[in-house]
Design a protein around this motif. Structure first.
Motif, PDB file in Angstrom:
ATOM      1  N   ILE A  94       0.206  -7.070  -7.302  1.00 54.76           N
ATOM      2  CA  ILE A  94       1.363  -6.970  -6.362  1.00 54.76           C
ATOM      3  C   ILE A  94       2.275  -5.812  -6.556  1.00 54.76           C
ATOM      4  N   THR A  95       2.238  -4.950  -5.500  1.00 55.11           N
ATOM      5  CA  THR A  95       3.371  -3.647  -5.566  1.00 55.11           C
ATOM      6  C   THR A  95       4.387  -3.683  -4.562  1.00 55.11           C
ATOM      7  N   ALA A  96       4.145  -4.985  -3.706  1.00 55.33           N
ATOM      8  CA  ALA A  96       4.892  -4.803  -2.672  1.00 55.33           C
ATOM      9  C   ALA A  96       6.371  -5.002  -3.008  1.00 55.33           C
ATOM     10  N   GLY A  97       7.213  -4.268  -2.210  1.00 54.51           N
ATOM     11  CA  GLY A  97       8.768  -4.531  -2.589  1.00 54.51           C
ATOM     12  C   GLY A  97       9.641  -3.345  -2.058  1.00 54.51           C
TER      13      GLY A  97
ATOM     14  N   THR B 119       5.888  -5.070  -9.162  1.00 52.59           N
ATOM     15  CA  THR B 119       7.324  -4.901  -8.466  1.00 52.59           C
ATOM     16  C   THR B 119       8.262  -4.877  -9.570  1.00 52.59           C
ATOM     17  N   ASN B 120       9.444  -4.169  -9.421  1.00 56.79           N
ATOM     18  CA  ASN B 120      10.469  -4.299 -10.106  1.00 56.79           C
ATOM     19  C   ASN B 120      11.610  -5.215  -9.528  1.00 56.79           C
ATOM     20  N   PRO B 121      12.355  -5.561 -10.243  1.00 51.96           N
ATOM     21  CA  PRO B 121      12.802  -5.925 -11.683  1.00 51.96           C
ATOM     22  C   PRO B 121      11.583  -6.741 -12.337  1.00 51.96           C
TER      23      PRO B 121
ATOM     24  N   ALA C  26       0.826  -1.216   0.029  1.00 48.64           N
ATOM     25  CA  ALA C  26      -0.137   0.104  -0.100  1.00 48.64           C
ATOM     26  C   ALA C  26       0.928   1.242   0.082  1.00 48.64           C
ATOM     27  N   GLY C  27       1.987   1.251  -0.786  1.00 46.23           N
ATOM     28  CA  GLY C  27       2.785   2.254  -0.888  1.00 46.23           C
ATOM     29  C   GLY C  27       2.319   3.343  -1.869  1.00 46.23           C
ATOM     30  N   PHE C  28       3.374   4.006  -2.307  1.00 47.07           N
ATOM     31  CA  PHE C  28       2.613   5.135  -3.474  1.00 47.07           C
ATOM     32  C   PHE C  28       1.870   4.535  -4.537  1.00 47.07           C
ATOM     33  N   VAL C  29       2.723   3.490  -5.429  1.00 45.68           N
ATOM     34  CA  VAL C  29       1.800   2.871  -6.416  1.00 45.68           C
ATOM     35  C   VAL C  29       0.474   2.120  -6.012  1.00 45.68           C
ATOM     36  N   GLY C  30       0.512   1.431  -4.895  1.00 45.21           N
ATOM     37  CA  GLY C  30      -0.632   0.619  -4.444  1.00 45.21           C
ATOM     38  C   GLY C  30      -1.703   1.420  -4.230  1.00 45.21           C
TER      39      GLY C  30
ATOM     40  N   MET D 275      -3.196  -4.270   1.237  1.00 49.35           N
ATOM     41  CA  MET D 275      -2.591  -4.879   2.369  1.00 49.35           C
ATOM     42  C   MET D 275      -1.106  -4.419   2.579  1.00 49.35           C
ATOM     43  N   ASP D 276      -0.745  -4.607   3.457  1.00 46.13           N
ATOM     44  CA  ASP D 276       0.779  -4.208   3.647  1.00 46.13           C
ATOM     45  C   ASP D 276       1.293  -4.880   5.056  1.00 46.13           C
ATOM     46  N   ILE D 277       2.712  -4.768   5.028  1.00 48.85           N
ATOM     47  CA  ILE D 277       3.253  -5.278   6.248  1.00 48.85           C
ATOM     48  C   ILE D 277       3.274  -4.218   7.347  1.00 48.85           C
ATOM     49  N   ILE D 278       3.352  -3.109   6.859  1.00 47.77           N
ATOM     50  CA  ILE D 278       3.198  -2.114   7.914  1.00 47.77           C
ATOM     51  C   ILE D 278       2.215  -1.656   8.908  1.00 47.77           C
ATOM     52  N   GLU D 279       2.181  -1.897  10.116  1.00 46.99           N
ATOM     53  CA  GLU D 279       1.067  -1.723  10.953  1.00 46.99           C
ATOM     54  C   GLU D 279       0.344  -0.578  10.830  1.00 46.99           C
ATOM     55  N   GLY D 280      -1.085  -0.607  10.479  1.00 46.95           N
ATOM     56  CA  GLY D 280      -1.817   0.806  10.607  1.00 46.95           C
ATOM     57  C   GLY D 280      -2.004   1.392   9.483  1.00 46.95           C
ATOM     58  N   MET D 281      -0.787   1.332   8.529  1.00 45.08           N
ATOM     59  CA  MET D 281      -0.797   2.172   7.229  1.00 45.08           C
ATOM     60  C   MET D 281      -1.858   1.652   6.347  1.00 45.08           C
ATOM     61  N   PRO D 282      -2.018   0.624   6.071  1.00 47.70           N
ATOM     62  CA  PRO D 282      -3.227   0.244   4.865  1.00 47.70           C
ATOM     63  C   PRO D 282      -4.415   0.566   5.491  1.00 47.70           C
TER      64      PRO D 282
HETATM   65  N1  APR Z   1       4.110  -7.749   1.860  1.00 48.18           N
HETATM   66  C1  APR Z   1       3.366  -6.475   1.930  1.00 48.18           C
HETATM   67  N2  APR Z   1       3.940  -5.407   1.801  1.00 48.18           N
HETATM   68  C2  APR Z   1       4.979  -5.185   1.618  1.00 48.18           C
HETATM   69  C3  APR Z   1       6.224  -6.354   1.653  1.00 48.18           C
HETATM   70  C4  APR Z   1       5.394  -7.808   2.036  1.00 48.18           C
HETATM   71  N3  APR Z   1       6.233  -8.832   2.268  1.00 48.18           N
HETATM   72  N4  APR Z   1       7.264  -5.883   1.699  1.00 48.18           N
HETATM   73  C5  APR Z   1       7.119  -4.653   1.417  1.00 48.18           C
HETATM   74  N5  APR Z   1       5.788  -4.213   1.325  1.00 48.18           N
HETATM   75  C6  APR Z   1       5.413  -2.750   1.159  1.00 48.18           C
HETATM   76  C7  APR Z   1       6.080  -1.770   1.799  1.00 48.18           C
HETATM   77  O1  APR Z   1       5.871  -1.772   3.183  1.00 48.18           O
HETATM   78  C8  APR Z   1       5.748  -0.688   1.037  1.00 48.18           C
HETATM   79  O2  APR Z   1       4.612   0.137   1.602  1.00 48.18           O
HETATM   80  O3  APR Z   1       5.297  -2.416  -0.221  1.00 48.18           O
HETATM   81  C9  APR Z   1       5.205  -1.147  -0.258  1.00 48.18           C
HETATM   82  C10 APR Z   1       6.088  -0.562  -1.273  1.00 48.18           C
HETATM   83  O4  APR Z   1       5.702   0.798  -1.552  1.00 48.18           O
HETATM   84  P1  APR Z   1       6.788   1.964  -1.803  1.00 48.18           P
HETATM   85  O5  APR Z   1       7.887   1.778  -1.084  1.00 48.18           O
HETATM   86  O6  APR Z   1       5.952   3.174  -1.775  1.00 48.18           O
HETATM   87  O7  APR Z   1       7.019   1.822  -3.581  1.00 48.18           O
HETATM   88  P2  APR Z   1       6.165   2.270  -4.791  1.00 48.18           P
HETATM   89  O8  APR Z   1       6.566   3.538  -5.258  1.00 48.18           O
HETATM   90  O9  APR Z   1       4.659   1.990  -4.258  1.00 48.18           O
HETATM   91  O10 APR Z   1       6.824   1.095  -5.700  1.00 48.18           O
HETATM   92  C11 APR Z   1       6.600  -0.241  -5.618  1.00 48.18           C
HETATM   93  O11 APR Z   1       6.250  -0.640  -7.888  1.00 48.18           O
HETATM   94  O12 APR Z   1       6.883   0.557  -9.969  1.00 48.18           O
HETATM   95  C12 APR Z   1       7.376  -0.476  -8.939  1.00 48.18           C
HETATM   96  O13 APR Z   1       9.651  -0.129  -8.649  1.00 48.18           O
HETATM   97  C13 APR Z   1       8.294   0.083  -8.093  1.00 48.18           C
HETATM   98  O14 APR Z   1       9.053  -2.074  -7.120  1.00 48.18           O
HETATM   99  C14 APR Z   1       8.413  -0.879  -6.970  1.00 48.18           C
HETATM  100  C15 APR Z   1       6.937  -1.138  -6.770  1.00 48.18           C
END
Ligand code: APR
Length: 307
Positions: A75-78, A118-120, A9-13, A31-38
């Motif tokens: 899936i944008t997690a990473g 998620t990249n790559p 649930a980061g920037f892209v998600g 869904m995200d691993i960071i508590e409270g954020m999602p």
């Molecule tokens: N399970 C769930 N979430 C996770 C996990 C996991 N195991 N590991 C990391 N995350 C979450 C992070 O907590 C973070 O909130 O993935 C989110 C990634 O968000 P950002 O760091 O904001 O990255 P973002 O800019 O959204 O990019 C995500 O998309 O375009 C691609 O290259 C980019 O791989 C990157 C992905």
């Protein structure tokens, strides 16, 4: 109601969640691993609904049980590459994240269509297919729609014409080896070669290849998220509404374009069951050579994976 889950649930998600909710394409789980954020972002989106006038339930969670029976999982997690981190280190860390996420998707959403962001990208999509064990028709990556969006934006900026009229086509891996196809890039059906001189087209192609890095350089602390989330939304919409749109996606090839058992960006038909068809174009020798180079770099990457 279609259930759409976004893992990460980061920037892209989170931006994708906002776009998908605003279009009322389904109910969302973020869904995200960071508590409270999602949970916080989901609540914020629920509170936006009466103001923007959309109906969508958005649930934020740290618990995989909540993704149960999702129709679509994005899936944008990473993690992003940090200064000093090698590409290999990034691949290793994100591979482990994708493997963990995909184990849970297999368990809780075994019938879902999975879109990797998620990249790559080309490598992470390959891992996702292996780890879910899903048919490749239901596991593919978002790259081409974004790359085409960037190419089209640069063309419309160059011609000072509506972005709506530009249709771009980009094949190959998501990265330095992508292959923007000028022959299949048009403005209201007019090939761009009729409108822009070769030297300028070459410059726009180069800018497209460098598109992700250009944004990183400007933002300094993160990477692009508006265009990536728009690209995700386009793909999700085509699946949810069974639109059968023809869009480029990172798809598993089984002989098409002369490649076997790798993921590479090609045009596909996207509908309710995922990739309904892979479109094979007749390429010129120069285009095929460029695609071969792109496939070779993806192949080399796959060989380094520990799966
Ligand atoms: N399970 C769930 N979430 C996770 C996990 C996991 N195991 N590991 C990391 N995350 C979450 C992070 O907590 C973070 O909130 O993935 C989110 C990634 O968000 P950002 O760091 O904001 O990255 P973002 O800019 O959204 O990019 C995500 O998309 O375009 C691609 O290259 C980019 O791989 C990157 C992905």
């Amino acid at each position: 109601m279609t259930k759409i889950t976004i893992i990460g649930a980061g920037f892209v998600g989170a931006t994708a969640a906002q776009r998908i909710a605003e279009e009322e394409l389904g109910d969302l789980v973020i869904m995200d691993i960071i508590e409270g954020m999602p949970q916080g972002k989901a609540l914020d989106l629920m509170e936006s609904a009466p103001i923007m006038g959309y109906d969508a339930n958005v649930l934020g969670t740290n618990n995989y049980e909540d993704i149960k029976d999702s129709d679509i999982v994005v899936i944008t997690a990473g993690i992003a590459r940090k200064p000093g981190m090698s590409r290999e280190d990034l691949v290793k860390i994100n591979s482990n994240i994708i493997a963990d996420v995909c184990g849970n998707i297999k368990k809780y959403a075994p019938d879902s269509v999975v879109i990797i962001v998620t990249n790559p990208l080309d490598l992470m999509t390959y891992i996702a297919m292996k780890k879910t064990g899903f048919p490749p028709q239901r596991v593919f990556g978002m790259s081409g729609v974004l790359d085409c969006g960037r190419f089209a934006a640069f063309i419309s900026m160059e011609l000072n014409c509506s972005a709506k009229d530009v249709d771009a086509m980009v094949l190959g891996g998501h990265g330095d080896s992508m292959v923007p196809l000028t022959r299949f890039t048009t403005v209201s059906g007019i090939p761009i070669t009729e409108l822009i001189e070769t030297k300028t087209i070459d410059r726009l192609v180069q800018r497209t290849i460098n598109g992700g890095a250009e944004i990183v350089e400007l933002l300094k602390t993160g990477s692009a998220f508006y265009a990536p989330s728009a690209a995700i939304t386009n793909m999700v919409r085509s699946i949810v509404l069974d639109q059968n749109r023809i869009l480029p996606a990172c798809a598993f090839l089984t002989g098409q374009y002369g490649f076997d058992s790798i993921y590479l960006g090609v045009p596909v038909k996207l509908g309710r069951s995922g990739i309904e068809q892979i479109i094979e174009l007749e390429l010129t020798k120069t285009e095929q050579d460029a695609l071969n180079r792109s496939a070779e770099s993806v192949k080399q990457g796959i060989l380094t994976l520990d799966i």
